[in-house]
Design a protein around this motif. Structure first.
Motif, mmCIF file in Angstrom:
data_model
loop_
_atom_site.group_PDB
_atom_site.id
_atom_site.type_symbol
_atom_site.label_atom_id
_atom_site.label_comp_id
_atom_site.label_asym_id
_atom_site.label_seq_id
_atom_site.Cartn_x
_atom_site.Cartn_y
_atom_site.Cartn_z
ATOM 1 N N ALA A 92 -23.397 -30.806 -2.775
ATOM 2 C CA ALA A 92 -22.735 -31.426 -2.299
ATOM 3 C C ALA A 92 -22.710 -32.753 -3.188
ATOM 4 N N ASN A 93 -21.611 -32.703 -3.898
ATOM 5 C CA ASN A 93 -21.103 -34.126 -4.842
ATOM 6 C C ASN A 93 -20.404 -33.415 -5.575
ATOM 7 N N VAL A 94 -18.846 -34.002 -6.139
ATOM 8 C CA VAL A 94 -18.148 -33.239 -6.802
ATOM 9 C C VAL A 94 -18.638 -34.702 -8.069
ATOM 10 N N ARG A 95 -18.066 -34.840 -9.367
ATOM 11 C CA ARG A 95 -18.254 -34.906 -10.472
ATOM 12 C C ARG A 95 -18.234 -36.323 -10.428
ATOM 13 N N SER A 96 -17.161 -36.626 -9.446
ATOM 14 C CA SER A 96 -16.448 -38.473 -9.329
ATOM 15 C C SER A 96 -17.499 -39.037 -8.659
ATOM 16 N N TYR A 117 -15.924 -45.897 2.859
ATOM 17 C CA TYR A 117 -15.259 -44.629 2.215
ATOM 18 C C TYR A 117 -14.785 -43.428 2.925
ATOM 19 N N GLY A 118 -16.366 -42.962 3.540
ATOM 20 C CA GLY A 118 -15.941 -41.608 4.196
ATOM 21 C C GLY A 118 -15.590 -40.589 3.656
ATOM 22 N N ARG A 119 -15.462 -40.572 1.982
ATOM 23 C CA ARG A 119 -15.444 -39.149 1.688
ATOM 24 C C ARG A 119 -16.040 -37.741 2.063
ATOM 25 N N LYS A 120 -15.319 -37.416 2.631
ATOM 26 C CA LYS A 120 -16.266 -36.125 2.856
ATOM 27 C C LYS A 120 -16.831 -35.245 2.104
ATOM 28 N N ALA A 121 -18.243 -34.762 2.354
ATOM 29 C CA ALA A 121 -18.529 -33.672 1.153
ATOM 30 C C ALA A 121 -17.863 -32.556 0.689
ATOM 31 N N PRO A 122 -17.940 -32.171 -0.506
ATOM 32 C CA PRO A 122 -17.350 -31.263 -1.405
ATOM 33 C C PRO A 122 -17.353 -29.870 -0.011
ATOM 34 N N TYR A 123 -19.170 -29.251 0.274
ATOM 35 C CA TYR A 123 -19.085 -27.876 0.937
ATOM 36 C C TYR A 123 -18.073 -28.267 2.857
ATOM 37 N N THR A 124 -17.802 -29.524 2.366
ATOM 38 C CA THR A 124 -16.972 -29.600 4.157
ATOM 39 C C THR A 124 -15.468 -29.262 4.190
ATOM 40 N N VAL A 125 -14.474 -30.328 2.803
ATOM 41 C CA VAL A 125 -13.467 -29.767 1.987
ATOM 42 C C VAL A 125 -13.425 -28.182 1.853
ATOM 43 N N ASP A 126 -13.841 -27.952 0.971
ATOM 44 C CA ASP A 126 -14.140 -26.830 0.851
ATOM 45 C C ASP A 126 -15.235 -25.602 1.173
ATOM 46 N N SER A 127 -15.583 -24.666 1.742
ATOM 47 C CA SER A 127 -16.628 -23.934 2.644
ATOM 48 C C SER A 127 -16.707 -23.150 1.904
ATOM 49 N N ASN A 158 -9.481 -36.648 -1.649
ATOM 50 C CA ASN A 158 -9.568 -35.770 -1.574
ATOM 51 C C ASN A 158 -8.072 -34.504 -1.692
ATOM 52 N N THR A 159 -7.366 -35.138 -1.488
ATOM 53 C CA THR A 159 -6.269 -33.811 -1.911
ATOM 54 C C THR A 159 -5.673 -34.109 -2.956
ATOM 55 N N THR A 160 -5.930 -34.708 -3.370
ATOM 56 C CA THR A 160 -5.368 -35.182 -5.283
ATOM 57 C C THR A 160 -5.437 -33.867 -5.819
ATOM 58 N N PRO A 161 -4.779 -33.275 -7.230
ATOM 59 C CA PRO A 161 -5.069 -32.569 -8.019
ATOM 60 C C PRO A 161 -6.288 -32.339 -8.137
ATOM 61 N N ASP A 162 -6.589 -33.797 -8.665
ATOM 62 C CA ASP A 162 -8.119 -33.925 -10.087
ATOM 63 C C ASP A 162 -9.060 -34.150 -8.990
ATOM 64 N N TYR A 163 -9.168 -33.855 -7.614
ATOM 65 C CA TYR A 163 -10.265 -33.669 -6.729
ATOM 66 C C TYR A 163 -10.114 -32.610 -6.984
ATOM 67 N N ARG A 164 -9.552 -31.763 -6.674
ATOM 68 C CA ARG A 164 -9.293 -29.973 -5.780
ATOM 69 C C ARG A 164 -9.713 -29.697 -7.721
ATOM 70 N N ALA A 165 -8.996 -30.314 -8.873
ATOM 71 C CA ALA A 165 -10.686 -29.777 -9.829
ATOM 72 C C ALA A 165 -11.683 -29.973 -9.825
ATOM 73 N N GLU A 166 -12.497 -30.424 -9.369
ATOM 74 C CA GLU A 166 -13.784 -31.291 -9.169
ATOM 75 C C GLU A 166 -14.279 -30.063 -8.353
#
Lengths: 312, 514
Positions: free
Chosen positions: B239-243, B173-183, B65-73
């Motif tokens: 609730a989801n990013v594109r990836s 994989y435990g990838r956090k949901a977008p709303y958890t990453v960015d409140s 979740n720290t990658t620029p790609d993820y930020r873009a999403e």
């Protein structure tokens, strides 16, 4: 007077069914005179063996000939020479000649119309009159409309408003009318249905409104009326019957038909009136190509001496 | 006089005004967002249907979740949410009611659209729909009750297995949901602690799209449009990013492939039989000293899917299908059967309005969602009230629909084993209140489907058990009221269906979800 006129106008923006059977007295430019009560029975037989499935004309071996018969009690009361109240109640029964589906029978829709001739002008041999008709109909029994084409009716409550123009030269007449019918939604026995290219998860169905255009021309005298009729019914909405499917009450049902209407009052006994009619569907959509014949006998009460034509 | 007018005017004008708002809404149109009472976090361990293990289909780990790609999403979601059109809001509201629910409704819609018997050829034979050329008339498929039961089962089953796999990977994989990453993100729906990779919506879309290709190949434009809408709604929802969604779709499709492979060889392809088989049914019935069924349609239509009884069931094997077949109906030549036919005649002749309403409520004939579809409608509207997680929604739908597919198999096996006549064939005076289905009478399909469905649904929702039982009995009897079945067809169908329902209950108590 203006106030009265206005109120009546409001009230006449309502009424008439386009269902099977009736339609003569609310559709013609004939008035029953003040204090006359014309009432009787009208029998009608209508049948088709071809119908339009959407725009496709076809027959159906599993239906054969579908017939609808009705006996309607009708009453027409002359409130004034220019204002009539017309009511009707038909008993209807249907049948398919082939296949296994059972026909239906029962009391159909009660109807009431007010017909008002609010303009009537005569110069020499020419006369012109303008009418407005407002009416209402609603099922009087709990029949099922969602069993087409063998249901006895379409099940909606209808309000119709109609305008009619009548021109007369000596005994020759020509009458044009346009009617708009608002139809209430339907509640069917099913919990869902597929219509107009989509599923509807509800037991309610929207009934699109209907217009009727009519042109009639013929001969009209004191004792005899004989007219030819062209009629066009257009439904403003609804879907087509899909390929090899059964019809649904809210389908886009259109029909163009031609017919004749004859009414004869016995000169020697003016209490009695005979009516005959025939109609043939020329073109249609989601409707049967029906041929219908009807006949009726009416008895006229002259509730005041003056109202009897024999008296004049 | 004036007064009467006034009253008349008021009534008519008022009715006129009332009649102006005629818009009719579906019962589920305004369903609010699905807020699961329980996220079913352990669903990755639930018993799958066709997958050998939840990780049978490999899924790569997501980017951190720290990658620029993820930020873009994340920014993509923000972009959507900042400029929400009315149309987008509508789409989000529609899909947020539940992904399994909405795809279930789409499935029912397509069944109703395609549930139409083909019109005859000039020579009185009937054309057969072709899966290779689905848009030519007669369109493929003819979604009759067995076909529909099977389609419902495969689509629901694929969604369930795909969701179990998704739940497994979510935890892995435990990838956090977008709303958890960015409140600062808005959320249309519920915030759960469930990881978002792969996306719940994504797997449901992927599984559905892949299954619909097989089941409704001519409706790809509609399906793809729905899938695109759903995908967009899933991203907009926060609730989801594109990836997440893309990974979900890929996983869903791959899982569905297992179901597609099974469906291709489950026996349905040849269930229609051929002229030799059709006449063989007749002669073998005569040889047994019985009166064979014949079609009451004009022209006579070949019997519907005579070999559907040989299709591979989900909940048991084909030997069990035969074992579940009830004993024979009374002989068509027996006095018992004559009496039974007489009962049918009396009932249709004297049917009350209430009985007619029951006939039509349950008829589920041509142009409808079929009886299995009707039970999906009943189930879905009850499940909405339960606030299930998507995976539980899918599990319950899969169980229900596998039950009804297997009910179709047992019922059809029985029908063609006995090949007995419909009441109207026994006595042409019996005019029916609904169409006569084009296959033998014993046992009633409606009774079998309905009691099987009622048993498994009653297990899932014990508080509704009696209501389901009542509905199933009414559905069974509707066929007698309609004049198209003898009482014995309904009763034997009801008993047989209940046995099939119990097989589903046996699975339900061991699949890890209870």
């Amino acid at each position: 007077m203006t106030k009265y006129f206005f109120r009546i106008m409001i009230c006449l923006t309502a009424i008439i069914p386009c269902t099977k059977g009736h339609a003569q007295t609310d559709a013609d430019a004939i008035m029953t005179n003040k204090n006359q009560l014309c009432n009787g029975f009208l029998y009608n037989y209508s049948s088709w063996d071809h119908y339009w499935e959407g725009g496709l004309k076809r027959n159906n071996l599993n239906l054969g000939t579908v017939s609808t018969q009705s006996v309607m009690y009708m009453a027409n009361y002359g409130i004034t020479n220019n204002l009539n109240l017309i009511a009707g109640l038909p008993y209807v029964w249907t049948k398919a000649s082939d296949g296994t589906l059972a026909g239906m029978k029962g009391i159909q829709d009660i109807s009431a119309f007010l017909k008002w001739r609010f303009f009537n002008h005569k110069t020499g041999n020419n006369s012109i009159a303008v009418y407005t008709v407002g009416g209402f109909s609603t099922p009087l029994s709990n029949y099922t409309p969602d069993y087409q084409p063998l249901s006895i009716g379409l099940g909606s409550t209808n309000l119709t408003a109609k305008a009619m123009l009548d021109y007369r030269y000596k005994n020759f007449t020509i009458t044009g009318s346009a009617a708009y019918t608002w139809r209430s939604n339907l509640t069917i026995d099913r919990d869902a249905y597929y219509e107009d290219n989509q599923i509807h998860f509800t037991d309610k169905a929207e009934m699109p409104d209907v217009t009727n255009l009519q042109l009639r021309a013929g001969y009209r005298s004191k004792y005899l009326v004989a007219e030819g009729i062209l009629n066009q019914m257009t439904t403003h909405g609804g879907g087509d019957i899909t390929r090899n499917n059964m019809p649904f009450p809210s389908n886009r049902m259109n029909a163009t038909s031609a017919g004749v209407f004859v009414k004869y009052t016995i000169p020697a006994f003016t209490h009695l009136e005979l009516v005959g009619m025939a109609n043939y569907t020329l073109d249609g959509r989601n409707a049967g190509q029906s041929t219908s014949y009807g006949g009726g006998i009416f008895y006229i009460f002259y509730l005041s001496k003056k109202s009897n034509p024999a008296y004049k | 006089m004036k007064k009467i007018f006034w009253v008349f005017c008021s009534i008519t004008t008022m009715s006129l005004l009332l009649s102006c708002s005629k818009t009719v809404n579906d019962r589920t149109a305004d369903t609010g967002p699905l807020l699961p009472a329980d996220a079913d976090a352990d669903a990755g361990t639930w018993k799958t249907i066709l997958l050998n293990a939840p990780d049978e289909i490999a899924l790569n780990a997501p980017a951190p979740n720290t990658t620029p790609d993820y930020r873009a999403e994340i920014n993509e979601i923000k972009g959507w949410q900042a400029n929400l059109s009315a149309a987008d809001k509508k789409i989000v509201a529609y899909w947020s009611a539940g992904a399994v629910l909405r795809w279930n409704e789409i499935m029912r819609e397509l069944v109703a659209k395609h549930n139409l018997p083909p019109y005859q050829n000039e020579d009185g034979t009937y054309p057969v729909p072709s899966a290779v050329n689905p848009l030519a008339y007669p369109q493929f498929p003819f979604a009759n009750p067995p076909y529909a039961a099977r389609a419902y089962a495969y689509i629901s089953g694929a969604q369930y297995d795909a969701l179990v796999a998704a739940w497994h990977y979510k935890q892995l994989y435990g990838r956090k949901a977008p709303y958890t990453v960015d409140s600062s993100l808005q959320v249309f729906g519920q915030k759960t602690l469930l990881p978002s990779y792969p996306s719940t919506e994504g797997v449901i879309i992927g599984a559905a799209v892949e299954m619909f290709k097989l089941m409704f190949p001519g409706d790809q434009d509609y399906i793809q449009q729905k899938a695109e809408e759903h995908k967009r709604a899933a991203i907009i929802s926060g609730a989801n990013v594109r990836s997440d969604v893309d990974a979900g779709i890929a996983l869903g499709k791959a899982v569905a492939q297992k179901f597609v492979s099974r469906a291709r060889v489950d026996g349905t392809g040849s269930a229609g039989g051929n002229a030799t088989i059709w006449s063989g049914l007749e002669t073998s019935t005569v040889d047994k000293g019985e009166m064979p069924w014949y079609s009451l349609e004009l022209p006579k239509r070949p019997p519907m899917l005579p070999l559907f009884g040989k299709v591979k069931p989900f909940l048991f094997d084909s030997a069990t299908v035969v074992a579940l077949r009830p004993g024979p109906p009374p002989s068509a030549y027996s006095d018992v059967m004559k009496k039974d036919a007489e009962e049918v005649l009396n009932i249709v002749k004297n049917a009350s309005r209430e009985q007619l309403a029951i006939v039509h409520l349950w008829a589920d004939g041509a142009g409808t969602v079929t009886p299995p579809g009707h039970w999906n409608t009943i189930a879905a509207e009850d499940f909405i009230k339960k606030n299930y997680s998507e995976v539980r929604w899918a599990r319950n739908m899969a169980l229900l629909n596998m039950t009804m597919m297997d009910a179709a198999i047992v019922c059809w096996e029985t029908k063609y084993y006995y090949f007995n006549p419909r009441p109207t064939q026994m006595n042409p005076a019996i005019k029916t209140l609904t169409g006569i289905p084009n296959f033998p009478a014993y046992i009633s399909g409606h009774a079998t489907f309905s009691s099987a469905a009622a048993v498994i649904l009653g297990h899932m929702l014990p508080e509704r058990e009696q209501a389901y039982e009542k509905m199933a009995k009414e559905a069974s009897m509707s066929r007698l009221y309609g004049g198209i079945h003898y009482r014995t067809d309904c009763e034997a169908g009801y008993e047989t269906g209940a046995k099939i329902g119990l097989k589903a209950v046996a699975r339900a108590v061991t699949d890890g979800a209870e």
